[in-house]
Design a protein around this motif. Structure first.
Motif, PDB file in Angstrom:
ATOM      1  N   GLY A 503       0.810  -1.219   0.000  1.00 21.08           N
ATOM      2  CA  GLY A 503       0.000   0.000   0.000  1.00 21.08           C
ATOM      3  C   GLY A 503       0.834   1.255   0.000  1.00 21.08           C
ATOM      4  O   GLY A 503       0.542   2.222  -0.715  1.00 21.08           O
ATOM      5  N   VAL A 504       1.906   1.248   0.806  1.00 21.12           N
ATOM      6  CA  VAL A 504       2.785   2.418   0.857  1.00 21.12           C
ATOM      7  C   VAL A 504       3.508   2.612  -0.474  1.00 21.12           C
ATOM      8  O   VAL A 504       3.658   3.744  -0.961  1.00 21.12           O
ATOM      9  CB  VAL A 504       3.783   2.273   2.019  1.00 21.12           C
ATOM     10  CG1 VAL A 504       4.861   3.336   1.935  1.00 21.12           C
ATOM     11  CG2 VAL A 504       3.051   2.390   3.345  1.00 21.12           C
ATOM     12  N   ALA A 505       3.964   1.501  -1.069  1.00 19.55           N
ATOM     13  CA  ALA A 505       4.611   1.604  -2.380  1.00 19.55           C
ATOM     14  C   ALA A 505       3.648   2.189  -3.406  1.00 19.55           C
ATOM     15  O   ALA A 505       4.029   3.039  -4.227  1.00 19.55           O
ATOM     16  CB  ALA A 505       5.100   0.233  -2.831  1.00 19.55           C
ATOM     17  N   GLY A 506       2.386   1.743  -3.356  1.00 18.93           N
ATOM     18  CA  GLY A 506       1.396   2.303  -4.270  1.00 18.93           C
ATOM     19  C   GLY A 506       1.154   3.777  -4.023  1.00 18.93           C
ATOM     20  O   GLY A 506       1.022   4.570  -4.963  1.00 18.93           O
ATOM     21  N   SER A 507       1.150   4.173  -2.753  1.00 17.53           N
ATOM     22  CA  SER A 507       0.884   5.580  -2.436  1.00 17.53           C
ATOM     23  C   SER A 507       2.015   6.488  -2.891  1.00 17.53           C
ATOM     24  O   SER A 507       1.800   7.676  -3.167  1.00 17.53           O
ATOM     25  CB  SER A 507       0.654   5.743  -0.935  1.00 17.53           C
ATOM     26  OG  SER A 507       1.841   5.487  -0.200  1.00 17.53           O
ATOM     27  N   LEU A 508       3.229   5.947  -2.976  1.00 13.66           N
ATOM     28  CA  LEU A 508       4.364   6.754  -3.443  1.00 13.66           C
ATOM     29  C   LEU A 508       4.534   6.733  -4.953  1.00 13.66           C
ATOM     30  O   LEU A 508       5.310   7.517  -5.496  1.00 13.66           O
ATOM     31  CB  LEU A 508       5.657   6.248  -2.809  1.00 13.66           C
ATOM     32  CG  LEU A 508       6.001   6.702  -1.389  1.00 13.66           C
ATOM     33  CD1 LEU A 508       7.372   6.176  -1.001  1.00 13.66           C
ATOM     34  CD2 LEU A 508       5.971   8.218  -1.274  1.00 13.66           C
ATOM     35  N   SER A 509       3.815   5.871  -5.642  1.00 10.87           N
ATOM     36  CA  SER A 509       4.067   5.665  -7.068  1.00 10.87           C
ATOM     37  C   SER A 509       3.773   6.890  -7.913  1.00 10.87           C
ATOM     38  O   SER A 509       4.507   7.193  -8.870  1.00 10.87           O
ATOM     39  CB  SER A 509       3.249   4.466  -7.572  1.00 10.87           C
ATOM     40  OG  SER A 509       3.653   3.284  -6.945  1.00 10.87           O
ATOM     41  N   GLY A 510       2.717   7.619  -7.600  1.00 14.42           N
ATOM     42  CA  GLY A 510       2.387   8.806  -8.385  1.00 14.42           C
ATOM     43  C   GLY A 510       3.458   9.864  -8.267  1.00 14.42           C
ATOM     44  O   GLY A 510       3.931  10.422  -9.270  1.00 14.42           O
ATOM     45  N   ALA A 511       3.877  10.159  -7.025  1.00 17.01           N
ATOM     46  CA  ALA A 511       4.940  11.137  -6.810  1.00 17.01           C
ATOM     47  C   ALA A 511       6.237  10.669  -7.460  1.00 17.01           C
ATOM     48  O   ALA A 511       6.968  11.465  -8.066  1.00 17.01           O
ATOM     49  CB  ALA A 511       5.148  11.360  -5.318  1.00 17.01           C
ATOM     50  N   ALA A 512       6.531   9.365  -7.340  1.00 14.72           N
ATOM     51  CA  ALA A 512       7.759   8.837  -7.928  1.00 14.72           C
ATOM     52  C   ALA A 512       7.755   8.988  -9.446  1.00 14.72           C
ATOM     53  O   ALA A 512       8.761   9.371 -10.052  1.00 14.72           O
ATOM     54  CB  ALA A 512       7.931   7.372  -7.542  1.00 14.72           C
ATOM     55  N   ALA A 513       6.616   8.696 -10.061  1.00  9.44           N
ATOM     56  CA  ALA A 513       6.529   8.815 -11.517  1.00  9.44           C
ATOM     57  C   ALA A 513       6.765  10.253 -11.959  1.00  9.44           C
ATOM     58  O   ALA A 513       7.497  10.513 -12.931  1.00  9.44           O
ATOM     59  CB  ALA A 513       5.159   8.326 -11.998  1.00  9.44           C
ATOM     60  N   TYR A 514       6.175  11.194 -11.241  1.00 10.30           N
ATOM     61  CA  TYR A 514       6.370  12.597 -11.596  1.00 10.30           C
ATOM     62  C   TYR A 514       7.803  13.045 -11.315  1.00 10.30           C
ATOM     63  O   TYR A 514       8.352  13.892 -12.026  1.00 10.30           O
ATOM     64  CB  TYR A 514       5.370  13.478 -10.840  1.00 10.30           C
ATOM     65  CG  TYR A 514       4.405  14.171 -11.766  1.00 10.30           C
ATOM     66  CD1 TYR A 514       3.473  13.448 -12.503  1.00 10.30           C
ATOM     67  CD2 TYR A 514       4.434  15.561 -11.926  1.00 10.30           C
ATOM     68  CE1 TYR A 514       2.598  14.090 -13.367  1.00 10.30           C
ATOM     69  CE2 TYR A 514       3.561  16.196 -12.786  1.00 10.30           C
ATOM     70  CZ  TYR A 514       2.653  15.457 -13.504  1.00 10.30           C
ATOM     71  OH  TYR A 514       1.793  16.090 -14.363  1.00 10.30           O
ATOM     72  N   THR A 515       8.406  12.477 -10.281  1.00  4.93           N
ATOM     73  CA  THR A 515       9.795  12.801  -9.975  1.00  4.93           C
ATOM     74  C   THR A 515      10.725  12.331 -11.082  1.00  4.93           C
ATOM     75  O   THR A 515      11.600  13.078 -11.543  1.00  4.93           O
ATOM     76  CB  THR A 515      10.200  12.156  -8.639  1.00  4.93           C
ATOM     77  OG1 THR A 515       9.443  12.757  -7.586  1.00  4.93           O
ATOM     78  CG2 THR A 515      11.679  12.334  -8.364  1.00  4.93           C
ATOM     79  N   PHE A 516      10.542  11.091 -11.542  1.00  5.40           N
ATOM     80  CA  PHE A 516      11.390  10.575 -12.615  1.00  5.40           C
ATOM     81  C   PHE A 516      11.172  11.358 -13.913  1.00  5.40           C
ATOM     82  O   PHE A 516      12.117  11.604 -14.671  1.00  5.40           O
ATOM     83  CB  PHE A 516      11.119   9.087 -12.825  1.00  5.40           C
ATOM     84  CG  PHE A 516      11.526   8.231 -11.660  1.00  5.40           C
ATOM     85  CD1 PHE A 516      12.734   8.439 -11.010  1.00  5.40           C
ATOM     86  CD2 PHE A 516      10.702   7.225 -11.192  1.00  5.40           C
ATOM     87  CE1 PHE A 516      13.119   7.666  -9.927  1.00  5.40           C
ATOM     88  CE2 PHE A 516      11.068   6.435 -10.110  1.00  5.40           C
ATOM     89  CZ  PHE A 516      12.280   6.658  -9.470  1.00  5.40           C
ATOM     90  N   ALA A 517       9.932  11.763 -14.171  1.00  8.72           N
ATOM     91  CA  ALA A 517       9.658  12.576 -15.358  1.00  8.72           C
ATOM     92  C   ALA A 517      10.332  13.936 -15.245  1.00  8.72           C
ATOM     93  O   ALA A 517      10.818  14.492 -16.241  1.00  8.72           O
ATOM     94  CB  ALA A 517       8.154  12.740 -15.538  1.00  8.72           C
ATOM     95  N   THR A 518      10.359  14.481 -14.042  1.00  7.51           N
ATOM     96  CA  THR A 518      11.019  15.766 -13.818  1.00  7.51           C
ATOM     97  C   THR A 518      12.509  15.660 -14.070  1.00  7.51           C
ATOM     98  O   THR A 518      13.114  16.522 -14.720  1.00  7.51           O
ATOM     99  CB  THR A 518      10.762  16.240 -12.375  1.00  7.51           C
ATOM    100  OG1 THR A 518       9.353  16.397 -12.172  1.00  7.51           O
ATOM    101  CG2 THR A 518      11.462  17.561 -12.098  1.00  7.51           C
ATOM    102  N   ILE A 519      13.120  14.605 -13.582  1.00  4.30           N
ATOM    103  CA  ILE A 519      14.557  14.402 -13.773  1.00  4.30           C
ATOM    104  C   ILE A 519      14.894  14.212 -15.251  1.00  4.30           C
ATOM    105  O   ILE A 519      15.947  14.656 -15.719  1.00  4.30           O
ATOM    106  CB  ILE A 519      15.026  13.199 -12.941  1.00  4.30           C
ATOM    107  CG1 ILE A 519      14.964  13.550 -11.454  1.00  4.30           C
ATOM    108  CG2 ILE A 519      16.429  12.760 -13.331  1.00  4.30           C
ATOM    109  CD1 ILE A 519      15.224  12.386 -10.532  1.00  4.30           C
ATOM    110  N   ALA A 520      13.999  13.610 -15.991  1.00  2.00           N
ATOM    111  CA  ALA A 520      14.249  13.346 -17.414  1.00  2.00           C
ATOM    112  C   ALA A 520      14.044  14.569 -18.295  1.00  2.00           C
ATOM    113  O   ALA A 520      14.342  14.520 -19.487  1.00  2.00           O
ATOM    114  CB  ALA A 520      13.337  12.218 -17.892  1.00  2.00           C
ATOM    115  N   THR A 521      13.542  15.661 -17.728  1.00  2.00           N
ATOM    116  CA  THR A 521      13.214  16.853 -18.513  1.00  2.00           C
ATOM    117  C   THR A 521      14.189  17.978 -18.208  1.00  2.00           C
ATOM    118  O   THR A 521      14.366  18.329 -17.036  1.00  2.00           O
ATOM    119  CB  THR A 521      11.781  17.332 -18.188  1.00  2.00           C
ATOM    120  OG1 THR A 521      10.871  16.257 -18.408  1.00  2.00           O
ATOM    121  CG2 THR A 521      11.395  18.518 -19.062  1.00  2.00           C
TER     122      THR A 521
END
Length: 721
Positions: A503-521
């Motif tokens: 559940g915690v991993a799922g709750s962090l997934s949205g922020a993590a996805a946006y973080t990785f997208a931010t780093i890639a830009t």
């Protein structure tokens, strides 16, 4: 990095319902296995934040220019001067410039030498948050989770890979929080005074914003330190003295150093540091009377832009162009996107994508912890942690929410450690009370709230991996339902720990996805934003304040030997030319163009003394912002077709066309083949009201213009007066 959630909580130790958390948690990092886990977290953070960091180039060229100057001149380093001639500083205190400038001196100035220290600050902040959370909970795994949550916060990934002063400010705020936790363990005078020192240097990073955590730290120590109230008060007074000494020495340097032999303090009206503290970077910023807008609030949003942001979306390029022509992708990181004002600000628009992922659950966690520890001893560390992190969010976040002036969305980095820390502490407390109804339902609520809110945020950018939001919603809601079930058998308790981790991993997934997208830009400019770069302007550059490359002009300036190779209106334009030519450039009027320096007489004296070789008016296509001159004249410096409306506003109707002036009533006064240098603020990045038209008028009446690339240049050498 989210794998640390697989062992979020220690499943074998449950804190008794009313017991205080352990007073000590051993050495920083604890046993060998724990140290290995911490090292893995810090290495993962470093790799993630250092990955392709030079894709951001010079980042915000305004601060890059000051870092360049500091790498070449000690006085410029001390004062945070924008140029090696020490004409004017940046509009913030110099701690951030000290770090980047010293790095440039040691390794040679470059994008890498400037940005790598910023990324390493993220690693240090993660380590400090780990240490603080581990000490208050006694749980190594909870500390790891808190650090990972901070590292996976999109605004952290944005600003710890950028060159704004927010990174060092937040590191110092987190250092103060960690020192306060250490002080709370044994009522340590040394540690509470170190907290004061950290806050003093946070003030020297970004003035009053760096002190937003102070009330929370003071309140926590006053309530929870294990010693008599009189001693607590005396210790807090000592910490206050330490803070004043850590920051005051620099204030006295600026006051005692003869003003005529140091750079002008940008943003002040009288070259006084305290004027800058209380005015431009203080009450004026909160009340909306700064950045060339000192008489009123923030710029009014276009209705379409406001509607888009009210719905929670990113500010697009089109939105930004309506407000501030010449802005890059992502607009202005907040104040160009019609952001809401009030309690909803941090949950909507660009703010929501940058800090909002865990924010609702963190606020709920604060309430749950305070209720859960209601009967604990006064010195309970868990309750103290809720005061530190919770009130940090409420006070700092409240100021951000109700500021009436220009507010960049990345300012919310200041509460990122508190959000991550409060969420982690709340999860641990509810897990430790999982044998009670409060614990089970509280734990389920934290997971469900984060999952639902992540779904809402991702839905606002519905074209980007839509299956992600549905997956997060399903995982977190299923986990929340299962966590409500009382798991009494030992084997089932282990299964509950697995459910929690999922559940915690799922709750962090949205922020993590946006973080990785931010780093890639790649990011550059004065208002970078988070998330994926898209055609609509979401994520990426925020490129106002960037000067376009002009090789011919750079070559011209490189061949000068004067104190300042050129003068131009606006600090960002000057910094851009410095970075291109490796020569000092005088920034007339400072960042906003409204600083009262230099006077016409001072500028004429410098020209006569041969200290300035050229005066430049840049006609960028999309490189800067249009603005008025304070007399109803609309001016475009973006190379567009400027049109005034009598209020100094500017609209860009035809990209690539030349500028035209209008009268106060909005009727065209004359057509101009190029930008009107008498009204043009001087290039990319300058904005606000041009206070120095007398200098421009004198230059245009005295010297002959020549076109160099996209700039109009006046050769000033040889003037005899």
């Amino acid at each position: 990095m989210v794998t640390v959630t697989a062992s979020l909580m220690d499943t074998t130790s449950v804190v008794p319902p009313h017991a205080a958390a352990p007073r000590t948690a051993g050495r920083f990092g604890g046993r060998a296995a724990e140290r290995a886990g911490l090292v893995a977290l810090l290495i993962a953070t470093a790799v993630m934040y250092l990955w392709n960091i030079t894709s951001n180039g010079m980042g915000n060229q305004f601060y890059a220019g000051a870092a360049w100057a500091g790498s070449k001149n000690w006085e410029a380093l001390l004062f945070g001067s924008l140029d090696t001639g020490n004409f004017i500083t940046v509009d913030k205190p110099p701690v951030s410039q000290w770090v980047m400038g010293l790095s440039g001196r040691i390794f040679g100035f470059s994008s890498a030498s400037m940005l790598i220290p910023q990324a390493l600050m993220a690693v240090a902040a993660v380590a400090l948050l780990y240490g603080a959370v581990r000490r208050v909970t006694g749980s190594h795994n909870t500390g790891l989770f808190a650090g990972a949550a901070l590292a996976l916060t999109p605004v952290a990934a944005l600003m710890f890979r950028f060159n704004n002063p927010d990174a060092v400010m937040v590191l110092l705020m987190m250092a103060a929080a960690y020192a306060t936790v250490r002080a709370l363990e044994r009522a340590s005078t040394k540690w509470i005074m170190l907290a004061g020192v950290a806050l003093g240097f946070a003030f020297l990073a970004k003035m009053l914003e760096g002190l937003m955590v102070l009330p929370a730290l003071g309140l926590a120590y006053l309530i929870a330190a294990p010693n008599p109230i009189r001693t607590r008060i005396l210790q807090l007074f000592g910490a206050l003295v330490a803070m004043l000494l850590a920051s005051g020495w620099y204030v006295f340097v600026t006051l005692l150093w003869p003003a005529s032999s140091r750079p002008y303090l940008a943003g002040s009206t009288d070259n006084n540091f305290m004027n800058l503290v209380l005015g431009y970077n203080g009450f004026s910023r909160v009340l909306g009377r700064n950045h060339g807008n000192r008489g009123g609030g923030a710029p009014k949003p276009d209705p379409t832009t406001a509607a888009n942001t009210a719905a929670g979306g990113h500010a697009t390029t089109a939105d930004a162009a309506q407000q501030f022509p010449g802005g890059g992708r992502g607009g202005f990181g907040g104040f160009g996107g019609g952001q809401s004002h009030g309690v909803t600000r941090l949950f909507t628009g660009e703010f929501g994508f940058e800090i909002g992922w865990l924010l609702p659950a963190a606020l709920v966690a604060m309430v749950l912890v305070l209720i859960s520890r209601g009967r604990a001893p006064r010195t309970d560390l868990m309750r103290a942690a809720a005061i530190i992190f919770g009130f940090w969010i409420i006070i700092d976040g409240g100021v951000l929410s109700y500021m009436s002036g220009i507010v960049h969305s990345y300012y919310c980095l200041s509460i990122a450690p508190a959000v991550a820390g409060m969420f982690a502490v709340g999860l641990y407390e509810m897990w430790s009370k999982r044998g009670t109804i409060l614990g089970r339902f509280g734990l389920a609520a934290l997971i469900a709230i984060t999952g639902v809110w992540s779904f809402v945020l991702l839905h606002r950018n519905s074209g980007w991996y839509p299956e992600l939001r549905w997956g997060i919603l399903a995982v977190t809601l299923i986990a929340a339902v299962l966590l409500v079930v009382p798991w009494t058998h030992t084997a089932r308790r282990k299964l509950a720990a697995v459910v929690l981790a999922v559940g915690v991993a799922g709750s962090l997934s949205g922020a993590a996805a946006y973080t990785f997208a931010t780093i890639a830009t790649p990011h550059a400019g004065g208002g970078p934003t988070v998330g994926p770069a898209q055609a609509g302007g979401r994520g990426g550059m925020g490129g106002f304040g960037q000067t376009q490359s002009n090789p011919a002009l750079a070559s011209l300036l490189e061949n000068t030997n004067s104190t300042w190779a050129a003068a131009i209106n606006g600090s960002s334009a000057a910094a851009g030319l410095e970075l291109q030519s490796d020569k000092a450039v005088m920034a007339i009027g400072g960042f906003s163009g409204s600083d009262p320096t230099p006077t016409l007489a001072q500028f004429q004296a410098d020209v006569k003394a041969g200290k300035v070789s050229y005066y430049i008016v840049q006609n960028n296509n999309g490189g800067g912002r249009g603005q008025g001159d304070g007399n109803g004249q609309g001016v475009g410096n973006g190379g567009g077709n400027g049109q005034g409306d009598g209020s100094g506003r500017y609209s860009d109707r035809t990209p690539g066309a030349t500028g035209d002036r209008t009268t106060g009533g909005g009727q065209p006064a004359r057509q101009q083949g190029g930008a009107d240098p008498a009204q043009n603020p001087g290039g990319a990045g300058g904005f606000g009201r041009n206070q120095h038209t007398d200098i421009t008028n004198w230059v245009t009446a005295t010297f002959t213009p020549q076109q160099v690339g996209n700039a109009t240049v006046y050769h000033l050498t040889g003037y005899q007066g």
